[in-house]
Design a protein around this motif. Structure first.
Motif, PDB file in Angstrom:
ATOM      1  N   ASN A  12     -24.377  -3.360 -15.124  1.00 48.08           N
ATOM      2  CA  ASN A  12     -23.316  -3.710 -16.073  1.00 48.08           C
ATOM      3  C   ASN A  12     -21.988  -4.046 -15.374  1.00 48.08           C
ATOM      4  O   ASN A  12     -20.952  -4.125 -16.039  1.00 48.08           O
ATOM      5  CB  ASN A  12     -23.112  -2.554 -17.070  1.00 48.08           C
ATOM      6  CG  ASN A  12     -24.263  -2.456 -18.070  1.00 48.08           C
ATOM      7  OD1 ASN A  12     -24.322  -3.225 -19.014  1.00 48.08           O
ATOM      8  ND2 ASN A  12     -25.188  -1.534 -17.836  1.00 48.08           N
ATOM      9  N   SER A  13     -22.046  -4.190 -14.047  1.00 51.31           N
ATOM     10  CA  SER A  13     -20.848  -4.500 -13.239  1.00 51.31           C
ATOM     11  C   SER A  13     -19.713  -3.517 -13.481  1.00 51.31           C
ATOM     12  O   SER A  13     -18.546  -3.904 -13.624  1.00 51.31           O
ATOM     13  CB  SER A  13     -20.347  -5.927 -13.527  1.00 51.31           C
ATOM     14  OG  SER A  13     -21.368  -6.835 -13.313  1.00 51.31           O
ATOM     15  N   LEU A  14     -20.064  -2.230 -13.556  1.00 52.43           N
ATOM     16  CA  LEU A  14     -19.042  -1.200 -13.760  1.00 52.43           C
ATOM     17  C   LEU A  14     -18.869  -0.375 -12.483  1.00 52.43           C
ATOM     18  O   LEU A  14     -19.872   0.027 -11.875  1.00 52.43           O
ATOM     19  CB  LEU A  14     -19.466  -0.247 -14.892  1.00 52.43           C
ATOM     20  CG  LEU A  14     -19.496  -0.848 -16.298  1.00 52.43           C
ATOM     21  CD1 LEU A  14     -20.128   0.139 -17.283  1.00 52.43           C
ATOM     22  CD2 LEU A  14     -18.080  -1.209 -16.739  1.00 52.43           C
ATOM     23  N   PRO A  15     -17.632  -0.101 -12.096  1.00 48.98           N
ATOM     24  CA  PRO A  15     -17.429   0.774 -10.938  1.00 48.98           C
ATOM     25  C   PRO A  15     -17.819   2.203 -11.309  1.00 48.98           C
ATOM     26  O   PRO A  15     -17.601   2.643 -12.433  1.00 48.98           O
ATOM     27  CB  PRO A  15     -15.920   0.671 -10.679  1.00 48.98           C
ATOM     28  CG  PRO A  15     -15.321   0.215 -11.964  1.00 48.98           C
ATOM     29  CD  PRO A  15     -16.375  -0.559 -12.701  1.00 48.98           C
ATOM     30  N   PHE A  16     -18.403   2.907 -10.344  1.00 46.58           N
ATOM     31  CA  PHE A  16     -18.841   4.275 -10.634  1.00 46.58           C
ATOM     32  C   PHE A  16     -18.609   5.185  -9.433  1.00 46.58           C
ATOM     33  O   PHE A  16     -18.459   4.708  -8.293  1.00 46.58           O
ATOM     34  CB  PHE A  16     -20.338   4.298 -10.993  1.00 46.58           C
ATOM     35  CG  PHE A  16     -21.228   4.212  -9.765  1.00 46.58           C
ATOM     36  CD1 PHE A  16     -21.643   5.349  -9.083  1.00 46.58           C
ATOM     37  CD2 PHE A  16     -21.605   2.981  -9.248  1.00 46.58           C
ATOM     38  CE1 PHE A  16     -22.424   5.267  -7.934  1.00 46.58           C
ATOM     39  CE2 PHE A  16     -22.385   2.882  -8.104  1.00 46.58           C
ATOM     40  CZ  PHE A  16     -22.798   4.032  -7.456  1.00 46.58           C
ATOM     41  N   VAL A  17     -18.613   6.473  -9.712  1.00 43.08           N
ATOM     42  CA  VAL A  17     -18.704   7.471  -8.646  1.00 43.08           C
ATOM     43  C   VAL A  17     -19.456   8.685  -9.199  1.00 43.08           C
ATOM     44  O   VAL A  17     -19.413   8.952 -10.405  1.00 43.08           O
ATOM     45  CB  VAL A  17     -17.312   7.869  -8.089  1.00 43.08           C
ATOM     46  CG1 VAL A  17     -16.522   8.748  -9.058  1.00 43.08           C
ATOM     47  CG2 VAL A  17     -17.434   8.564  -6.740  1.00 43.08           C
ATOM     48  N   ILE A  18     -20.165   9.361  -8.298  1.00 45.52           N
ATOM     49  CA  ILE A  18     -20.897  10.578  -8.669  1.00 45.52           C
ATOM     50  C   ILE A  18     -20.243  11.742  -7.939  1.00 45.52           C
ATOM     51  O   ILE A  18     -20.000  11.653  -6.726  1.00 45.52           O
ATOM     52  CB  ILE A  18     -22.380  10.476  -8.240  1.00 45.52           C
ATOM     53  CG1 ILE A  18     -23.038   9.245  -8.862  1.00 45.52           C
ATOM     54  CG2 ILE A  18     -23.140  11.753  -8.594  1.00 45.52           C
ATOM     55  CD1 ILE A  18     -24.295   8.790  -8.122  1.00 45.52           C
ATOM     56  N   ILE A  19     -19.954  12.794  -8.679  1.00 46.73           N
ATOM     57  CA  ILE A  19     -19.339  13.966  -8.067  1.00 46.73           C
ATOM     58  C   ILE A  19     -20.254  15.156  -8.329  1.00 46.73           C
ATOM     59  O   ILE A  19     -20.576  15.452  -9.485  1.00 46.73           O
ATOM     60  CB  ILE A  19     -17.945  14.199  -8.668  1.00 46.73           C
ATOM     61  CG1 ILE A  19     -17.045  13.041  -8.242  1.00 46.73           C
ATOM     62  CG2 ILE A  19     -17.357  15.532  -8.181  1.00 46.73           C
ATOM     63  CD1 ILE A  19     -15.922  12.800  -9.168  1.00 46.73           C
ATOM     64  N   ARG A  20     -20.691  15.791  -7.265  1.00 50.08           N
ATOM     65  CA  ARG A  20     -21.656  16.881  -7.424  1.00 50.08           C
ATOM     66  C   ARG A  20     -21.237  18.095  -6.611  1.00 50.08           C
ATOM     67  O   ARG A  20     -20.991  18.002  -5.410  1.00 50.08           O
ATOM     68  CB  ARG A  20     -23.038  16.417  -6.941  1.00 50.08           C
ATOM     69  CG  ARG A  20     -23.644  15.314  -7.789  1.00 50.08           C
ATOM     70  CD  ARG A  20     -24.324  15.860  -9.022  1.00 50.08           C
ATOM     71  NE  ARG A  20     -24.801  14.825  -9.914  1.00 50.08           N
ATOM     72  CZ  ARG A  20     -25.624  15.038 -10.935  1.00 50.08           C
ATOM     73  NH1 ARG A  20     -26.080  16.251 -11.180  1.00 50.08           N
ATOM     74  NH2 ARG A  20     -26.004  14.061 -11.727  1.00 50.08           N
ATOM     75  N   ALA A  21     -21.166  19.227  -7.284  1.00 51.00           N
ATOM     76  CA  ALA A  21     -20.916  20.480  -6.581  1.00 51.00           C
ATOM     77  C   ALA A  21     -22.267  21.117  -6.265  1.00 51.00           C
ATOM     78  O   ALA A  21     -23.199  21.061  -7.080  1.00 51.00           O
ATOM     79  CB  ALA A  21     -20.075  21.395  -7.450  1.00 51.00           C
ATOM     80  N   ILE A  22     -22.359  21.685  -5.102  1.00 49.10           N
ATOM     81  CA  ILE A  22     -23.654  22.208  -4.628  1.00 49.10           C
ATOM     82  C   ILE A  22     -23.956  23.578  -5.260  1.00 49.10           C
ATOM     83  O   ILE A  22     -23.182  24.526  -5.124  1.00 49.10           O
ATOM     84  CB  ILE A  22     -23.661  22.309  -3.084  1.00 49.10           C
ATOM     85  CG1 ILE A  22     -23.392  20.938  -2.450  1.00 49.10           C
ATOM     86  CG2 ILE A  22     -24.966  22.928  -2.578  1.00 49.10           C
ATOM     87  CD1 ILE A  22     -24.374  19.846  -2.809  1.00 49.10           C
ATOM     88  N   SER A  23     -25.109  23.636  -5.924  1.00 43.41           N
ATOM     89  CA  SER A  23     -25.534  24.871  -6.590  1.00 43.41           C
ATOM     90  C   SER A  23     -26.658  25.576  -5.850  1.00 43.41           C
ATOM     91  O   SER A  23     -26.960  26.739  -6.131  1.00 43.41           O
ATOM     92  CB  SER A  23     -26.013  24.558  -8.008  1.00 43.41           C
ATOM     93  OG  SER A  23     -27.031  23.567  -7.963  1.00 43.41           O
TER      94      SER A  23
END
Ligand code: ADE
Length: 234
Positions: free
Chosen positions: A188-199
């Motif tokens: 969809n030509s959208l900028p993204f980022v994934i943020i993950r805290a380690i569990s």
């Protein structure tokens, strides 16, 4: 217009954001409740997608089509694949890929979706940088790094599987939605980022550690998201 779609797979990953936002409307689609409103005056749509890659992909498409978001953020927890990433640390995606896609028999790379020509979906650099700055501000005691998110419809809880994900994909963390969010954002030509805290460490200790650390990790990731979105306003 800036409008940020914020996706968490589980309620735990979005509940704090929902509590803190000013909700203007709630729309239900595909069994998902989309909370539209503002968070510190930033237009947002916050949604719990449900777990796994199909839920995440559908969720991104609805955010694009129905809500016309300008950016997508995926917040949540993950298992660490990198010895430098301990429980409680935060990983910001540089890129993401599907670790359970395998058409190597036809000459594609492990993880490559056939006919796409690449296997890594690259995160938006500005969003990555904003996330890092926000983390240093709100979670100064937490270690943060950029890296690769590898996603599949599996909870990783064995040393052998973990080692395979490192060897084949050079993954830094494993979870179950990020690559679909990235893939959907790309289409969809959208900028993204994934943020993950380690569990957990995505090995034989994961079954024990995950329930213990999941809540605190999810909270840290959400706090970072809340801080970083201010930087996305024009
Ligand atoms: N989310 C959090 N920990 C995970 C793991 N070990 N595997 C897949 N998804 C996860």
């Amino acid at each position: 217009m800036t409008k940020i779609g914020i996706i968490g797979a589980m309620e735990l990953e979005v509940e704090q954001l929902k509590k803190e936002m000013a909700v203007k409307s709630v729309v239900t689609k595909a069994g998902m409740d989309f909370f539209e409103g503002t968070l510190d005056d930033v237009p947002v749509v916050v949604v719990r997608s449900g777990i796994g890659k199909v839920n995440a992909a559908l969720c991104v498409q609805i955010l694009a089509d129905v809500f016309q978001v300008s950016h997508v953020i995926n917040t949540g927890v993950a298992g660490s694949l990198n010895a430098k990433l301990d429980i409680g640390d935060i990983l910001i995606s540089r890129d993401a890929l599907h670790h359970d896609m395998d058409t190597t028999i036809f000459g594609y790379q492990p993880g490559e979706v056939p006919q796409m020509g690449f296997r890594e979906f690259r995160a938006d650099e500005r969003m990555m940088e904003l996330a890092r700055e926000a983390c240093e501000k709100v979670n100064p005691d937490i270690r943060v790094m950029f890296g690769r998110v590898v996603s599949g419809d599996q909870f990783i809880s064995s040393k052998e599987v973990k080692e395979r994900l490192i060897a084949l994909f050079q993954g830094d963390c494993a979870e179950m939605e990020g690559a679909s969010v990235a893939h959907g954002a790309y289409l969809n030509s959208l900028p993204f980022v994934i943020i993950r805290a380690i569990s957990d460490k995505a090995d034989d200790s994961a079954e024990m550690d995950y329930p213990t650390f999941e809540a605190a990790a999810a909270k840290h990731s959400a706090a970072l998201v809340k801080e970083m979105i201010k930087g996305l306003l024009p």
